[in-house]
Design a protein around this motif. Structure first.
Motif, PDB file in Angstrom:
ATOM      1  N   SER A   7      -0.659  55.106 -37.267  1.00 53.57           N
ATOM      2  CA  SER A   7      -1.762  54.484 -38.018  1.00 53.57           C
ATOM      3  C   SER A   7      -3.046  54.481 -37.176  1.00 53.57           C
ATOM      4  O   SER A   7      -4.142  54.371 -37.727  1.00 53.57           O
ATOM      5  CB  SER A   7      -1.388  53.058 -38.425  1.00 53.57           C
ATOM      6  OG  SER A   7      -1.046  52.300 -37.279  1.00 53.57           O
ATOM      7  N   LYS A   8      -2.918  54.649 -35.859  1.00 56.29           N
ATOM      8  CA  LYS A   8      -4.090  54.754 -34.991  1.00 56.29           C
ATOM      9  C   LYS A   8      -4.917  56.013 -35.287  1.00 56.29           C
ATOM     10  O   LYS A   8      -6.079  56.108 -34.898  1.00 56.29           O
ATOM     11  CB  LYS A   8      -3.660  54.781 -33.512  1.00 56.29           C
ATOM     12  CG  LYS A   8      -3.110  53.463 -33.003  1.00 56.29           C
ATOM     13  CD  LYS A   8      -4.228  52.453 -32.758  1.00 56.29           C
ATOM     14  CE  LYS A   8      -3.699  51.067 -32.446  1.00 56.29           C
ATOM     15  NZ  LYS A   8      -3.060  50.979 -31.132  1.00 56.29           N
ATOM     16  N   ILE A   9      -4.274  56.995 -35.912  1.00 54.23           N
ATOM     17  CA  ILE A   9      -5.007  58.208 -36.294  1.00 54.23           C
ATOM     18  C   ILE A   9      -5.730  57.886 -37.604  1.00 54.23           C
ATOM     19  O   ILE A   9      -5.292  58.242 -38.687  1.00 54.23           O
ATOM     20  CB  ILE A   9      -4.043  59.407 -36.439  1.00 54.23           C
ATOM     21  CG1 ILE A   9      -3.215  59.572 -35.166  1.00 54.23           C
ATOM     22  CG2 ILE A   9      -4.815  60.688 -36.732  1.00 54.23           C
ATOM     23  CD1 ILE A   9      -2.122  60.622 -35.259  1.00 54.23           C
ATOM     24  N   SER A  10      -6.837  57.190 -37.478  1.00 48.70           N
ATOM     25  CA  SER A  10      -7.534  56.623 -38.636  1.00 48.70           C
ATOM     26  C   SER A  10      -8.581  57.583 -39.184  1.00 48.70           C
ATOM     27  O   SER A  10      -8.926  58.589 -38.555  1.00 48.70           O
ATOM     28  CB  SER A  10      -8.226  55.335 -38.209  1.00 48.70           C
ATOM     29  OG  SER A  10      -9.218  55.652 -37.244  1.00 48.70           O
ATOM     30  N   GLN A  11      -9.095  57.231 -40.353  1.00 48.25           N
ATOM     31  CA  GLN A  11     -10.133  58.052 -40.986  1.00 48.25           C
ATOM     32  C   GLN A  11     -11.353  58.206 -40.073  1.00 48.25           C
ATOM     33  O   GLN A  11     -11.848  59.319 -39.870  1.00 48.25           O
ATOM     34  CB  GLN A  11     -10.558  57.392 -42.302  1.00 48.25           C
ATOM     35  CG  GLN A  11     -11.546  58.244 -43.084  1.00 48.25           C
ATOM     36  CD  GLN A  11     -11.792  57.696 -44.484  1.00 48.25           C
ATOM     37  OE1 GLN A  11     -11.331  56.604 -44.825  1.00 48.25           O
ATOM     38  NE2 GLN A  11     -12.509  58.452 -45.295  1.00 48.25           N
ATOM     39  N   SER A  12     -11.814  57.109 -39.484  1.00 50.12           N
ATOM     40  CA  SER A  12     -13.006  57.186 -38.636  1.00 50.12           C
ATOM     41  C   SER A  12     -12.724  58.067 -37.417  1.00 50.12           C
ATOM     42  O   SER A  12     -13.562  58.838 -36.970  1.00 50.12           O
ATOM     43  CB  SER A  12     -13.462  55.782 -38.213  1.00 50.12           C
ATOM     44  OG  SER A  12     -12.436  55.167 -37.474  1.00 50.12           O
ATOM     45  N   HIS A  13     -11.504  57.962 -36.904  1.00 45.21           N
ATOM     46  CA  HIS A  13     -11.118  58.781 -35.755  1.00 45.21           C
ATOM     47  C   HIS A  13     -11.097  60.267 -36.142  1.00 45.21           C
ATOM     48  O   HIS A  13     -11.620  61.120 -35.418  1.00 45.21           O
ATOM     49  CB  HIS A  13      -9.738  58.343 -35.276  1.00 45.21           C
ATOM     50  CG  HIS A  13      -9.254  59.078 -34.085  1.00 45.21           C
ATOM     51  ND1 HIS A  13      -9.738  58.846 -32.810  1.00 45.21           N
ATOM     52  CD2 HIS A  13      -8.353  60.084 -33.959  1.00 45.21           C
ATOM     53  CE1 HIS A  13      -9.143  59.656 -31.964  1.00 45.21           C
ATOM     54  NE2 HIS A  13      -8.298  60.420 -32.626  1.00 45.21           N
ATOM     55  N   LEU A  14     -10.536  60.559 -37.300  1.00 45.53           N
ATOM     56  CA  LEU A  14     -10.413  61.953 -37.741  1.00 45.53           C
ATOM     57  C   LEU A  14     -11.771  62.558 -38.070  1.00 45.53           C
ATOM     58  O   LEU A  14     -11.972  63.776 -37.953  1.00 45.53           O
ATOM     59  CB  LEU A  14      -9.505  62.043 -38.969  1.00 45.53           C
ATOM     60  CG  LEU A  14      -8.014  61.764 -38.704  1.00 45.53           C
ATOM     61  CD1 LEU A  14      -7.286  61.500 -40.012  1.00 45.53           C
ATOM     62  CD2 LEU A  14      -7.380  62.923 -37.957  1.00 45.53           C
ATOM     63  N   GLU A  15     -12.716  61.702 -38.512  1.00 39.78           N
ATOM     64  CA  GLU A  15     -14.026  62.221 -38.917  1.00 39.78           C
ATOM     65  C   GLU A  15     -15.025  62.280 -37.776  1.00 39.78           C
ATOM     66  O   GLU A  15     -16.045  62.954 -37.879  1.00 39.78           O
ATOM     67  CB  GLU A  15     -14.585  61.353 -40.055  1.00 39.78           C
ATOM     68  CG  GLU A  15     -13.843  61.587 -41.367  1.00 39.78           C
ATOM     69  CD  GLU A  15     -14.333  60.692 -42.489  1.00 39.78           C
ATOM     70  OE1 GLU A  15     -15.086  59.737 -42.206  1.00 39.78           O
ATOM     71  OE2 GLU A  15     -13.948  60.962 -43.647  1.00 39.78           O
ATOM     72  N   SER A  16     -14.752  61.578 -36.678  1.00 46.43           N
ATOM     73  CA  SER A  16     -15.732  61.486 -35.596  1.00 46.43           C
ATOM     74  C   SER A  16     -15.823  62.786 -34.784  1.00 46.43           C
ATOM     75  O   SER A  16     -16.803  63.026 -34.100  1.00 46.43           O
ATOM     76  CB  SER A  16     -15.376  60.324 -34.669  1.00 46.43           C
ATOM     77  OG  SER A  16     -14.093  60.530 -34.112  1.00 46.43           O
ATOM     78  N   ALA A  17     -14.788  63.628 -34.862  1.00 47.14           N
ATOM     79  CA  ALA A  17     -14.783  64.921 -34.157  1.00 47.14           C
ATOM     80  C   ALA A  17     -13.625  65.721 -34.725  1.00 47.14           C
ATOM     81  O   ALA A  17     -12.708  65.144 -35.310  1.00 47.14           O
ATOM     82  CB  ALA A  17     -14.589  64.698 -32.656  1.00 47.14           C
TER      83      ALA A  17
END
Lengths: 254, 254
Positions: free
Chosen positions: A99-109
């Motif tokens: 769950s740490k692989i979040s949308q914001s994380h995936l979209e930031s780079a």
């Protein structure tokens, strides 16, 4: 317990990996590089040589020892048939829920992850973890069930890198991949029957590369979710590579 | 025998790989994809179930059966202690002496080879052979001694690709590498202590990448011959990769 405390405690417990069996636990206790949270012993154990040794090592290292009824220990080890009355919680520095692989994380780079669907050979799993740790890829998504469990064999084949590899655990891989796809990542499954070469594949989005079982590849329900099916081009009529080699090639692709 | 005949016969025998032991030879005979030149049996064998089965399979496939005294069979298998009175010559389509890697060959284009210095784990050797065959790299240089022999375990770990992989055998690796260097190739040894990254290395010349023993790396007498020492850059404090993974990364580097 306050909500903040609960979150902290939960984050802590999410990092724990429970191993079992006398020899694996002894080896973990003997390795000073291994962080151990707790030693669990069944009250039914005879206090013979190896149990005494486990106790002494834990005391020397200030590791808490908890005694349990036999049944309670089985619930901790989740393998009463093979735990030999002994379990230990290892603290892995980079082991966390997917769950740490979040949308914001995936979209930031544009991130890159590997995901394993039913890799059953512990040697292969250990080698994959070693290559993931060494390559600097963003992480390895590992469902808790369906593949080889993280046992002493895997730790050995990983050459000890299990304790620093960025591992993301989840319960149901298909469900978690669907969530990650909805959050903006591309899903690519590797298949020796695919037409597109992985070396030609390019995307600005974060990508999850999914590797399937040594014999029958990626599950059909997961394959259906994928944006692309990719293959590594082969010479000399070779049909496929070892899955750990495939994982390593992907992990090290610049 | 005329000189031309001798050359032809020698080229034929250079392609043969002798395996031994009842089970490995049985498996080879049962595999229709495996070319077998001859079955060798010791006269001292009891004509029991498995020996009869070996005979029948060879007869069905029109493979010549040669009977030997026990001592003569040991000379053929080169392992009298483990041959169980049984050996077979396999024909490998791309198995040849490393003398084929000639000056004119090395100069006609920038070729790429891997060379193995004392790789002792049969699983690793098999995986390396599989990746070499699949990658399209020019070949794998294998000394006959000092590493894991090409046994049934290696054939299995290679997923059967041993029979089509471009393998170049030699007797003394250091001597052969020196010859190849004199003939115009660069020698590069892989070492986790090296400073130069393999991803930064570029050469217009043919290159031999040398991989060393799982524990202690490339022999010092071979390291001394090398034009460059290269490493694969590592993250997360990982010290090294599995040698078969390293070999595969090099083989697939474009």
């Amino acid at each position: 317990m306050s909500s903040e405390n609960y979150q902290q405690r939960r984050a802590f417990f999410d990092q724990l990996l429970t191993i079992y069996g006398r020899k694996p636990v002894l080896e973990a206790l003997q390795d000073p590089g291994m962080q151990i949270y707790k030693l669990h012993l069944a009250q039914s154990n005879k206090e013979d040589g190896i149990i005494r040794e486990l106790r002494q090592l834990a005391e020397q290292r200030n590791i808490e020892i908890e005694m349990h009824e036999r049944k309670a220990l089985s619930r901790i080890s989740k393998n009463g048939k093979q735990d030999q009355g002994v379990a230990a919680d290892l603290q892995l520095s980079a082991y966390q829920p997917s769950s740490k692989i979040s949308q914001s994380h995936l979209e930031s780079a544009p991130r890159r992850y590997l995901a394993l669907d039913r890799i059953t050979n512990p040697q292969n799993l250990g080698m994959i973890i070693r290559s993931v740790a060494a390559s600097g890829i963003d992480g390895l998504i590992l469902p808790r069930r369906g593949g080889a469990p993280l046992t002493a064999l895997v730790i050995k084949a990983s050459a000890g890198t299990l304790f620093k590899a960025p591992l993301f655990h989840c319960e149901d891989l298909a469900q978690e991949l669907l969530r990650i796809k909805d959050d903006g990542a591309n899903l690519c499954c590797l298949s020796s029957h695919a037409k597109e070469s992985i070396f030609d594949y390019a995307s600005e989005h974060s990508t999850i590369y999914i590797l399937g079982n040594e014999t029958d590849g990626v599950s059909s329900n997961i394959e259906k979710l994928c944006n692309a099916r990719l293959q590594i081009p082969m010479h000399n009529g070779v049909e496929s590579l070892n899955v750990a080699v495939t994982a390593s090639l992907i992990a090290f692709m610049a």
